[in-house]
Enzyme design. Sequence first.
Site, PDB file in Angstrom:
ATOM      1  N   SER A  96       0.838  -1.233  -0.131  1.00  0.00           N
ATOM      2  CA  SER A  96      -0.194   0.034  -0.167  1.00  0.00           C
ATOM      3  C   SER A  96       0.804   1.244  -0.006  1.00  0.00           C
ATOM      4  O   SER A  96       1.874   1.154   0.355  1.00  0.00           O
ATOM      5  CB  SER A  96      -0.843  -0.220   1.281  1.00  0.00           C
ATOM      6  OG  SER A  96      -1.698   1.281   1.395  1.00  0.00           O
ATOM      7  N   TYR A 129      -1.108  -0.312  10.113  1.00  0.00           N
ATOM      8  CA  TYR A 129      -1.408  -0.954   8.751  1.00  0.00           C
ATOM      9  C   TYR A 129      -0.370  -0.488   7.772  1.00  0.00           C
ATOM     10  O   TYR A 129       0.356  -1.331   7.236  1.00  0.00           O
ATOM     11  CB  TYR A 129      -2.728  -0.081   8.288  1.00  0.00           C
ATOM     12  CG  TYR A 129      -2.791  -0.590   7.034  1.00  0.00           C
ATOM     13  CD1 TYR A 129      -3.304  -1.779   6.451  1.00  0.00           C
ATOM     14  CD2 TYR A 129      -2.923   0.531   5.737  1.00  0.00           C
ATOM     15  CE1 TYR A 129      -3.821  -2.049   5.037  1.00  0.00           C
ATOM     16  CE2 TYR A 129      -3.164   0.349   4.682  1.00  0.00           C
ATOM     17  CZ  TYR A 129      -3.729  -0.977   4.227  1.00  0.00           C
ATOM     18  OH  TYR A 129      -3.838  -1.070   2.741  1.00  0.00           O
TER      19      TYR A 129
HETATM   20  N1  LIG Z   1      -8.927  -0.274  -0.992  1.00  0.00           N
HETATM   21  C1  LIG Z   1      -7.735   0.442  -0.797  1.00  0.00           C
HETATM   22  O1  LIG Z   1      -7.956   1.573  -1.194  1.00  0.00           O
HETATM   23  C2  LIG Z   1      -6.390   0.015  -0.749  1.00  0.00           C
HETATM   24  C3  LIG Z   1      -5.131   0.748  -0.836  1.00  0.00           C
HETATM   25  C4  LIG Z   1      -4.121   0.093  -1.046  1.00  0.00           C
HETATM   26  C5  LIG Z   1      -3.890  -1.061  -0.508  1.00  0.00           C
HETATM   27  N2  LIG Z   1      -4.818  -1.822  -0.629  1.00  0.00           N
HETATM   28  C6  LIG Z   1      -4.682  -3.425  -0.178  1.00  0.00           C
HETATM   29  O2  LIG Z   1      -5.393  -4.132  -1.112  1.00  0.00           O
HETATM   30  C7  LIG Z   1      -5.799  -5.145  -0.551  1.00  0.00           C
HETATM   31  C8  LIG Z   1      -7.437  -5.719  -0.830  1.00  0.00           C
HETATM   32  O3  LIG Z   1      -8.018  -4.634  -0.131  1.00  0.00           O
HETATM   33  P1  LIG Z   1      -9.557  -4.119  -0.379  1.00  0.00           P
HETATM   34  O4  LIG Z   1      -9.550  -2.874  -0.289  1.00  0.00           O
HETATM   35  O5  LIG Z   1     -10.008  -5.155  -1.462  1.00  0.00           O
HETATM   36  O6  LIG Z   1     -10.011  -4.807   1.283  1.00  0.00           O
HETATM   37  P2  LIG Z   1     -11.582  -5.692   1.610  1.00  0.00           P
HETATM   38  O7  LIG Z   1     -11.513  -5.236   3.165  1.00  0.00           O
HETATM   39  O8  LIG Z   1     -12.397  -4.778   0.650  1.00  0.00           O
HETATM   40  O9  LIG Z   1     -11.180  -6.627   1.302  1.00  0.00           O
HETATM   41  C9  LIG Z   1     -10.214  -7.706   2.176  1.00  0.00           C
HETATM   42  C10 LIG Z   1     -10.467  -9.307   2.029  1.00  0.00           C
HETATM   43  O10 LIG Z   1      -9.794  -9.804   2.927  1.00  0.00           O
HETATM   44  C11 LIG Z   1     -10.478 -10.707   3.807  1.00  0.00           C
HETATM   45  N3  LIG Z   1      -9.777 -11.053   5.069  1.00  0.00           N
HETATM   46  C12 LIG Z   1      -9.376 -10.135   5.974  1.00  0.00           C
HETATM   47  N4  LIG Z   1      -8.709 -10.708   6.878  1.00  0.00           N
HETATM   48  C13 LIG Z   1      -8.562 -11.935   6.617  1.00  0.00           C
HETATM   49  C14 LIG Z   1      -8.267 -12.993   7.204  1.00  0.00           C
HETATM   50  N5  LIG Z   1      -7.665 -13.020   8.549  1.00  0.00           N
HETATM   51  N6  LIG Z   1      -8.209 -14.308   6.760  1.00  0.00           N
HETATM   52  C15 LIG Z   1      -8.835 -14.500   5.550  1.00  0.00           C
HETATM   53  N7  LIG Z   1      -9.267 -13.394   4.760  1.00  0.00           N
HETATM   54  C16 LIG Z   1      -9.211 -12.161   5.414  1.00  0.00           C
HETATM   55  C17 LIG Z   1     -11.617 -10.086   3.958  1.00  0.00           C
HETATM   56  O11 LIG Z   1     -12.701 -10.969   4.354  1.00  0.00           O
HETATM   57  C18 LIG Z   1     -11.978  -9.518   2.626  1.00  0.00           C
HETATM   58  O12 LIG Z   1     -12.708 -10.297   1.698  1.00  0.00           O
HETATM   59  C19 LIG Z   1      -5.438  -5.262   1.074  1.00  0.00           C
HETATM   60  O13 LIG Z   1      -3.959  -5.804   1.131  1.00  0.00           O
HETATM   61  C20 LIG Z   1      -5.303  -3.500   1.201  1.00  0.00           C
HETATM   62  O14 LIG Z   1      -4.254  -3.299   2.293  1.00  0.00           O
HETATM   63  C21 LIG Z   1      -6.280  -1.395  -0.526  1.00  0.00           C
END
Ligand SMILES: NC(=O)c1ccc[n+]([C@@H]2O[C@H](COP(=O)([O-])OP(=O)(O)OC[C@H]3O[C@@H](n4cnc5c(N)ncnc54)[C@H](O)[C@@H]3O)[C@@H](O)[C@H]2O)c1
Length: 247
Positions: A141, A154
Site C-alpha cells: 500500500s 497498517y
Molecule cells: N482499498 C484501498 O484503497 C487499498 C489501498 C491500498 C492497498 N490496499 C490493499 O489491497 C488489498 C485488498 O484490499 P481491499 O480494499 O480489497 O480490502 P477489503 O477489506 O475490501 O477486502 C479484504 C478481504 O480480505 C479478507 N480478509 C481479511 N482478513 C482476513 C483473514 N484473517 N483471513 C482471511 N481473509 C481475510 C476479507 O474477508 C476481505 O474479503 C489489501 O491488502 C489492502 O491493504 C487497498
Amino acid sequence: MTTINLSGRTALVTGAAGGLGAAVAETLHNAGAQVALLDQDSEANRHTATRIGDSAVAITADLADLTQLDRAHREAVERLGTIDILVNNAAMAPMNGLWEIEPAEWDAVFAVNVRASFFLTRTVAEGMRTRGFGRVVNIASLSGQKARPTSVHYGVSKAALIAMTRNFALDLAAHGVTVNAVAPGMIETPMVHTIGKQKMAELAADIPVGRIAEPTEVADLVCFLAGDTGAFITGATYDINGGVLMR
Ligand SMILES: NC(=O)c1ccc[n+]([C@@H]2O[C@H](COP(=O)([O-])OP(=O)(O)OC[C@H]3O[C@@H](n4cnc5c(N)ncnc54)[C@H](O)[C@@H]3O)[C@@H](O)[C@H]2O)c1
C-alpha cells in the site's frame, strides 16, 4: 500490447471474496489460470468463486490462525494440483489513530498483513522452487511508503511486506520464482467505503489524476507480474497511486 496468457497456470489469491482480491482472481481466471479464492468470509467467497466460473475454487480460512492457514494451503494443493501464482492480498486496516491503538489490535493487524503472508509464501514457495517456476505478488500500500494520519499499524505492516518481498525475491531469484509487491493508493473497494462518501471525495481531489483507482486497474498490474511478462522483474515494488507519490 502483449496478451498475458496464464493457461495451464494455477493461482491462489487471499482475501478474494470481494474488493481487490476478487478482481485479481477474476483477471487471472480471464487470462487462463485456474484460481483458488481464499477468504474467511465463506459465503461471500463461494458466491464470488461461482460468479468467476466453474473452475474457480473457494477455500475458507482465517489467515490469522496458522493451523487454518496450513489446512487451506493443503486444500489448495489438493484442488489445484500445484500453486504457480500466489497473491497475498488479504489485509485488515482498522482506522484508529496513533494514540488509540491497543496492543491486541496491533498484533491482529500484523498476524494477517505480515505473519500470514510470510508463512503462506514460505510454504507455497517450497513447491515453486522445486518446480523452478513461481510468481508471488504481495499487495502492499501507499500507506507503507507515506505517513497517513490514521492506521500506523497498517502502514508499518505494509512497509514490512515491502521489505519481506525483497528478502523472498533474493532467496528465490535463482529458482525461477519472482516475488514483487504492488503498492496501490486508494482503490474503489469495501475497505475504503468505511471512510464515508464526503471524506472519499476530499481524498480523491488530492490525487493528481483526480480519482481513485478501479480494482481492475490494479488487478491488471498483478496479472502482468504473474505472466511470462514478469520473468525478469523481481524484488520490485510497483507504485500505482494516481501520482500521489512520484519518485
Ligand atoms: N482499498 C484501498 O484503497 C487499498 C489501498 C491500498 C492497498 N490496499 C490493499 O489491497 C488489498 C485488498 O484490499 P481491499 O480494499 O480489497 O480490502 P477489503 O477489506 O475490501 O477486502 C479484504 C478481504 O480480505 C479478507 N480478509 C481479511 N482478513 C482476513 C483473514 N484473517 N483471513 C482471511 N481473509 C481475510 C476479507 O474477508 C476481505 O474479503 C489489501 O491488502 C489492502 O491493504 C487497498
